[in-house]
Design a protein around this motif. Structure first.
Motif, short mmCIF file in Angstrom:
data_model
loop_
_atom_site.label_atom_id
_atom_site.label_comp_id
_atom_site.label_asym_id
_atom_site.label_seq_id
_atom_site.Cartn_x
_atom_site.Cartn_y
_atom_site.Cartn_z
N ASP A 191 48.65 78.66 -102.25
CA ASP A 191 49.88 79.45 -102.20
C ASP A 191 49.75 80.50 -101.09
N PRO A 192 50.49 80.37 -99.98
CA PRO A 192 50.35 81.31 -98.87
C PRO A 192 50.57 82.76 -99.29
N GLU A 193 51.53 83.01 -100.16
CA GLU A 193 51.79 84.37 -100.61
C GLU A 193 50.60 84.91 -101.42
N MET A 194 50.06 84.06 -102.31
CA MET A 194 48.89 84.46 -103.09
C MET A 194 47.68 84.68 -102.17
N ALA A 195 47.53 83.81 -101.18
CA ALA A 195 46.41 83.94 -100.25
C ALA A 195 46.47 85.27 -99.51
N ALA A 196 47.67 85.64 -99.05
CA ALA A 196 47.82 86.90 -98.33
C ALA A 196 47.58 88.09 -99.25
N GLN A 197 48.06 88.00 -100.47
CA GLN A 197 47.91 89.09 -101.43
C GLN A 197 46.44 89.33 -101.77
N LEU A 198 45.67 88.25 -101.89
CA LEU A 198 44.27 88.37 -102.30
C LEU A 198 43.31 88.35 -101.11
N GLY A 199 43.85 88.27 -99.91
CA GLY A 199 42.99 88.25 -98.75
C GLY A 199 42.21 86.96 -98.60
N LEU A 200 42.81 85.84 -99.00
CA LEU A 200 42.16 84.54 -98.94
C LEU A 200 42.77 83.71 -97.81
#
Length: 296
Positions: free
Chosen positions: A155-164
């Protein structure tokens, strides 16, 4: 037939679900070791278990006989147990109690889609906002340096939020990949953390890699477990591997080469943190090769 046995159906406070599976997703027992260590530290309650009958070839993953104190014998089947862990005190944010669901299991041989769906059903039943999987693979890394951790999310949004880093992997996969696909199809948010374990120490359990996973998991979940015990185990592991390596000149030379490469990369990037692997693509390449090696 119901495949999930719910032991405790008490309401839960939307805990994140963290899963790890023994097998080739678990080099150096690092992922399963990380969850086992957390489960031993936190207050836990058994919530559910998964019937192993449809998912395992018992000629390959055999049940074990255990001798009890009274002389009787118990038959222990491969297990996938869901537990609720209550995080209190200094481990929890602001000292407020937090609940995390932990699933420690074994990679099945059979019916992977059905197996993954059971875990999706568990996550939905708990109303988990996030499913995190832990894994470990063999890589060209030295045991004397911080353990590289690669984190990803589909999930790009989740990745950005968690720094992944958004996952761009293509190729053969294990149960972790199948589970992530099932979670995505069900609309669940997922993240994955992988630790790199030295290939030359493949037969030795690595609490050092477990420590790195625990720390990074704590960052994702805003938890601060006291890892002093695990740090001592990691130091003992490092000494033990060093002693073994000293007995083989070729291994010592190989480790020195890995150390030099690591130090040069660290100097160029200006970082020495566990998440510091400068180019995630390099680590993904090692994951891809690891997965392909398992297929051959």
């Amino acid at each position: 037939m119901a495949l999930i046995s719910w032991v405790d159906e008490s309401p839960r406070d939307r805990p994140a679900l963290v899963a790890a599976f023994t097998g080739w997703n678990d080099a150096g027992d690092a992922a399963s070791g990380a969850l086992a260590w957390l489960a031993s530290r936190w207050d836990t309650t058994e919530v559910a278990s998964l019937d192993p009958e449809p998912f395992y070839d018992f000629a390959d993953t055999r049940p074990h006989l255990r001798l009890e104190d009274d002389g009787s014998r118990s038959l222990i089947w491969p297990s996938n147990d869901l537990i609720a862990a209550t995080v209190n005190g200094a481990d929890a944010p602001d000292g407020a109690a937090t609940e995390v669901a932990l699933l420690v299991g074994a990679e099945p041989q059979l019916k992977w889609r059905t197996f993954a769906q059971q875990i999706v059903d568990m996550a939905k039943r708990l109303d988990s906002p996030l499913v995190i999987t832990l894994g470990a693979l063999l890589a060209d890394v030295p045991h004397t340096r911080p353990t590289p951790i690669y984190g990803s999310s589909d999930d790009p949004e989740m990745a950005a939020q968690l720094g992944l880093t958004p996952s761009s992997y293509e190729g053969p996969t294990g149960i972790v990949g199948v589970l992530h696909n099932a979670c995505a199809s069900a609309g669940l948010q997922t993240a994955s953390l992988w630790a790199a374990v030295p290939g030359y120490a493949s037969e030795i359990p690595s609490p050092k890699a477990s420590l790195a996973l625990v720390r990074r998991l704590g960052t994702l979940l805003d938890l601060s477990p006291d890892t002093s015990e695990l740090e001592e185990m990691a130091e003992s592991y490092e000494r033990h591997v060093s002693e073994l390596a000293e007995q083989a000149d070729e291994t010592s030379e190989y480790i020195s080469e890995l150390e030099s490469a690591y130090d040069q990369e660290a100097a160029e990037s200006g970082e020495m943190e566990e998440m510091r692997s400068a180019d995630p693509g390099d680590f993904v390449d090692q994951i891809e090769q690891f997965l392909r090696d398992q297929r051959s």
